[in-house]
Each structure stands twice: as C-alpha cells, then as structure tokens.
Scaffold this active site. Structure first.
Site, PDB file in Angstrom:
ATOM      1  N   GLU A 175       0.823  -1.212   0.000  1.00 54.24           N
ATOM      2  CA  GLU A 175       0.000   0.000   0.000  1.00 54.24           C
ATOM      3  C   GLU A 175       0.853   1.256   0.000  1.00 54.24           C
ATOM      4  O   GLU A 175       1.140   1.829   1.057  1.00 54.24           O
ATOM      5  CB  GLU A 175      -0.946   0.008   1.219  1.00 54.24           C
ATOM      6  CG  GLU A 175      -2.025  -1.051   1.147  1.00 54.24           C
ATOM      7  CD  GLU A 175      -3.047  -0.964   2.270  1.00 54.24           C
ATOM      8  OE1 GLU A 175      -2.879  -0.131   3.184  1.00 54.24           O
ATOM      9  OE2 GLU A 175      -4.019  -1.735   2.223  1.00 54.24           O
TER      10      GLU A 175
ATOM     11  N   GLU B  68      -6.164  -7.601  -0.579  1.00 56.01           N
ATOM     12  CA  GLU B  68      -6.431  -7.359   0.840  1.00 56.01           C
ATOM     13  C   GLU B  68      -7.735  -6.593   0.990  1.00 56.01           C
ATOM     14  O   GLU B  68      -7.917  -5.543   0.390  1.00 56.01           O
ATOM     15  CB  GLU B  68      -5.281  -6.536   1.459  1.00 56.01           C
ATOM     16  CG  GLU B  68      -5.410  -6.367   2.966  1.00 56.01           C
ATOM     17  CD  GLU B  68      -4.379  -5.395   3.534  1.00 56.01           C
ATOM     18  OE1 GLU B  68      -3.176  -5.601   3.327  1.00 56.01           O
ATOM     19  OE2 GLU B  68      -4.814  -4.418   4.186  1.00 56.01           O
TER      20      GLU B  68
HETATM   21  C1  DCB Z   1      -3.874  -1.684   5.588  1.00 50.07           C
HETATM   22  C2  DCB Z   1      -2.567  -2.416   5.728  1.00 50.07           C
HETATM   23  C3  DCB Z   1      -2.534  -3.405   6.849  1.00 50.07           C
HETATM   24  C4  DCB Z   1      -3.393  -2.906   7.981  1.00 50.07           C
HETATM   25  C5  DCB Z   1      -4.808  -2.944   7.440  1.00 50.07           C
HETATM   26  C6  DCB Z   1      -5.834  -2.404   8.438  1.00 50.07           C
HETATM   27  O1  DCB Z   1      -3.704  -0.366   6.065  1.00 50.07           O
HETATM   28  F1  DCB Z   1      -2.175  -3.018   4.570  1.00 50.07           F
HETATM   29  O2  DCB Z   1      -1.225  -3.617   7.253  1.00 50.07           O
HETATM   30  O3  DCB Z   1      -3.297  -3.764   9.097  1.00 50.07           O
HETATM   31  O4  DCB Z   1      -4.955  -2.230   6.224  1.00 50.07           O
HETATM   32  O5  DCB Z   1      -5.485  -1.126   8.827  1.00 50.07           O
HETATM   33  C7  DCB Z   1      -3.202  -3.133  10.360  1.00 50.07           C
HETATM   34  C8  DCB Z   1      -3.461  -4.198  11.408  1.00 50.07           C
HETATM   35  C9  DCB Z   1      -3.206  -3.639  12.789  1.00 50.07           C
HETATM   36  C10 DCB Z   1      -1.833  -3.004  12.839  1.00 50.07           C
HETATM   37  C11 DCB Z   1      -1.686  -1.963  11.741  1.00 50.07           C
HETATM   38  C12 DCB Z   1      -0.302  -1.341  11.663  1.00 50.07           C
HETATM   39  O6  DCB Z   1      -4.784  -4.697  11.265  1.00 50.07           O
HETATM   40  O7  DCB Z   1      -3.321  -4.673  13.748  1.00 50.07           O
HETATM   41  O8  DCB Z   1      -1.644  -2.391  14.091  1.00 50.07           O
HETATM   42  O9  DCB Z   1      -1.916  -2.595  10.480  1.00 50.07           O
HETATM   43  O10 DCB Z   1       0.664  -2.290  11.375  1.00 50.07           O
HETATM   44  C13 DCB Z   1      -4.552   0.665   5.663  1.00 50.07           C
HETATM   45  C14 DCB Z   1      -5.527   0.501   4.721  1.00 50.07           C
HETATM   46  C15 DCB Z   1      -6.313   1.568   4.293  1.00 50.07           C
HETATM   47  C16 DCB Z   1      -6.099   2.828   4.849  1.00 50.07           C
HETATM   48  C17 DCB Z   1      -5.110   3.014   5.811  1.00 50.07           C
HETATM   49  C18 DCB Z   1      -4.350   1.934   6.220  1.00 50.07           C
HETATM   50  N1  DCB Z   1      -6.887   3.923   4.444  1.00 50.07           N
HETATM   51  N2  DCB Z   1      -3.349   2.124   7.226  1.00 50.07           N
HETATM   52  O11 DCB Z   1      -7.682   3.803   3.527  1.00 50.07           O
HETATM   53  O12 DCB Z   1      -6.758   5.014   5.032  1.00 50.07           O
HETATM   54  O13 DCB Z   1      -3.008   3.288   7.474  1.00 50.07           O
HETATM   55  O14 DCB Z   1      -2.867   1.176   7.862  1.00 50.07           O
END
Ligand code: DCB
Length: 335
Positions: free
Chosen positions: A174, A261
């Site tokens: 991402e 994902e």
């Molecule tokens: C993505 C990432 C993934 C993340 C998930 C959920 O991030 F590819 O690594 O996973 O979506 O956020 C989360 C875990 C948490 C962990 C965190 C940090 O579920 O347990 O603490 O990662 O490692 C996204 C997806 C979309 C967006 C932002 C994020 N968005 N983000 O659209 O704003 O910032 O992590």
C-alpha cells in the site's frame, strides 16, 4: 398545445433513458451472469495467466482465487503454518497471502523473516494453494525508499521459485503519500524487470497510491508487460460505492484487478464489522470474477482478525473459534 409539448418531452425522456442505461452497463461482461470460474488449486489450474482483465489458468479458463492474508509475519507468523492454511483450505480457500511488513519491525530490520516466507510457501505447496509473497510497505509509504532491497529480495525469490507455479509476487502492498507516475510506476517497472529476469511468467501484483485505492491512476498509465494485475484494497467500514465505481471504470479501461487485501472492519483494522457493506463488495467481486484475500488470519484482539484470541495455529478449528469476521469471510470462499 401544452399537452403536445408534454408528450414530446416524455418521449425525449424515454428515448434518452435507453442509451443512459446502456452506458452504465459495462460491455466487457454481463454482470447478471457471473463468469464460470474454476476454483480448484494449483494441481488443477497450473500456471496462472492474465487474459484481458481476467485471471485464467494454464488452459486459459477463468479462475478465481479466494483466501486469507496473514497479519504481519513479524507478529503473527505462526498463523502461516501448514495446519493454519489447511484450516482455510477446508472451507474452500485456494490462495494464501504472506504479508511480510518491511518497516514496523519487519524485513528491513529482521531479514530472518525471509525464512518465514519460505516456510509459508512450502506450507502452501503442501496444501495445493497459490501463495502471494507480499512486500508489505505501509508506514514506509514510498516504495522507492527501499528499491534496492526490494529488487534483491524479489530476485532471490524468483530464482528460488521460477519453477513453482504456486507463487505470486505482490511488490508493494500500500503505497501512500506518493504519486503513481513519479514513484510507484517507476518502482514497479524496476522490480518487475528484476523478477522477469528470472521468471518470464509469474503473476505480479502492483499496488497504487492512497493505500492501493488509486487504480484509476494505474488504468490511465499501466505498465506494458504481460501477466500483471493491479491491486485494489478496501475496508467495508470505510470504502464503499465510490471505490466500486472506480474499479469498474478501471476494468472498462482494461486494467486487470486483484483484491489482495480487504477487511470487514474499518481501514484501521478495528472499529467493528460492517457485514452489509462487505456483502455488497463480495457480490461485486463475484459478478466480475475477481480474486481476493481477506485481512487477516490471526488471533489479534481487533475486529478484522479472523480468529478469537488464543486460538492455536497448529490444530483444526471449530466454528466457535472463528471470530465474527472469520465466520463471515470463510463462508464466502466458495461463493
Ligand atoms: C492496511 C494495511 C494493513 C493494515 C490494514 C488495516 O492499512 F495493509 O497492514 O493492518 O490495512 O489497517 C493493520 C493491522 C493492525 C496493525 C496496523 C499497523 O490490522 O493490527 O496495528 O496494520 O501495522 C490501511 C488501509 C487503508 C487505509 C489506511 C491503512 N486507508 N493504514 O484507507 O486510510 O493506514 O494502515
């Protein structure tokens, strides 16, 4: 006179209604009749190939991959065991994604995670599953920052797995706070070339800016190579209709898309489950024959996690050990 005018106006409305509806119905496929897809494993489908926007098997027949993504391997690598994968295969999964974070204590500071990836690939082979090796950039939003490390990593993986039809490469999970033309596309060109030097055929998945939601930018300026797909990621509690429309426009423009994902939660991985919106997304992907991996196969106490806290990765799971997210996602592998 007024009556005639009204009649004329109604006729106009009626006339214009037909082309308007036709224009919103994409011509590349009839969504009322989902494509007939193959759901088997690697033994049945062999080397994957991309034909038009559709993922296909070695015989050129449409294939759909559905399964789980791991959470970060540095935290939840234990859930990439052969037993954990078998537990998803039992519900119909034919793909597994190995999310190798680069930052946040991931590969860049812990190169030993490469062994977790190799063990994960072996576990997938044992289960006749496709397996995605995911260079999971996240807080390191610009993939160019670690271009050399990425090229070296994927070159080594491609040398190892060039004769293993199970393996799929996802080269940048991402990207964020970057541009397509300035950073992500040049990165993808360089890493794709590094893989292609070893393996002419393997499927390569490419992310886009704004956490892999900017598929419109990729559609306007894709790479010229074969067997590439572009990832789109969504979280049902955050992303809705506008992103589905964007995906449709990208597909119409000829961009092959893979949902490597998605989660039932909000974009931060928590905040509850949003099953009605997730249903809409699943129906959308089904009707278009699109492949996906659910986030995530782990027992973390967050609503996107598929397992309840404390569940063992080394035993078969009962329905009660799956979380609400897990029960929902697992029940859709065979849609
Ligand atoms: C993505 C990432 C993934 C993340 C998930 C959920 O991030 F590819 O690594 O996973 O979506 O956020 C989360 C875990 C948490 C962990 C965190 C940090 O579920 O347990 O603490 O990662 O490692 C996204 C997806 C979309 C967006 C932002 C994020 N968005 N983000 O659209 O704003 O910032 O992590």
């Amino acid at each position: 006179m007024f009556k005639h005018f009204l009649l004329f106006f109604l006729m106009l409305l009626n006339l214009s209604a037909t082309p308007a509806t036709a224009a919103t119905t994409p011509s590349f496929s009839d969504y009322n009749q989902p494509p007939i897809v193959h759901q088997g494993g690697v033994n049945q489908n062999g080397r994957l190939q991309v034909i038009g926007t559709q993922l296909c098997n070695a015989d050129g027949q449409p294939v759909v991959l559905r399964g789980m993504s791991s959470h970060g391997l540095q935290w939840y690598g234990q859930f990439t065991s052969a037993q954990a994968m078998a537990n998803t295969a039992e519900y119909g999964a034919n793909v597994f994604r190995l999310a190798m974070y680069t930052a946040e204590g991931g590969y860049l500071s812990q190169p030993g995670l490469k062994e977790t990836v190799k063990n994960g690939v072996n576990a997938a082979i044992q289960n006749d599953m496709y397996v995605i090796i995911d260079w999971h950039i996240l807080s390191d939003g610009n993939p160019m920052t670690h271009l050399e490390e990425a090229k070296a990593f994927f070159k080594e993986m491609a040398q190892l797995y060039k004769d293993t039809p199970n393996v799929i490469y996802e080269i940048c999970n991402e990207p964020n706070n970057v541009s397509w033309a300035g950073e992500v596309r040049p990165y993808a060109e360089a890493v794709t070339a590094a893989i292609r030097a070893e393996d002419e055929q393997a499927l390569i998945l490419i992310g886009s800016p704004t956490w892999s939601q900017d598929v419109h930018l990729a559609a306007a300026n894709p790479l010229p190579e074969h067997n590439l797909m572009y990832t789109c990621h969504f979280y049902a509690g955050t992303h809705g209709e506008w992103l589905r429309q964007r995906v449709d426009e990208a597909l119409q423009a000829g961009l092959p898309i893979f949902f490597s994902e998605w989660g039932v939660s909000r974009a931060d991985g928590g905040g509850g489950v949003f099953l009605d919106e997730a249903e809409k997304w699943l129906q959308f992907m089904n009707q278009r024959g699109l492949s996906w991996c659910g986030w995530s196969l782990c027992d973390k106490n967050e609503s996107s996690a598929a397992l309840n806290p404390g569940v063992s990765p080394n035993e078969p799971w009962t329905e009660q050990q799956l979380s609400e997210a897990g029960r929902f996602i697992f029940s859709h592998f065979k849609d």
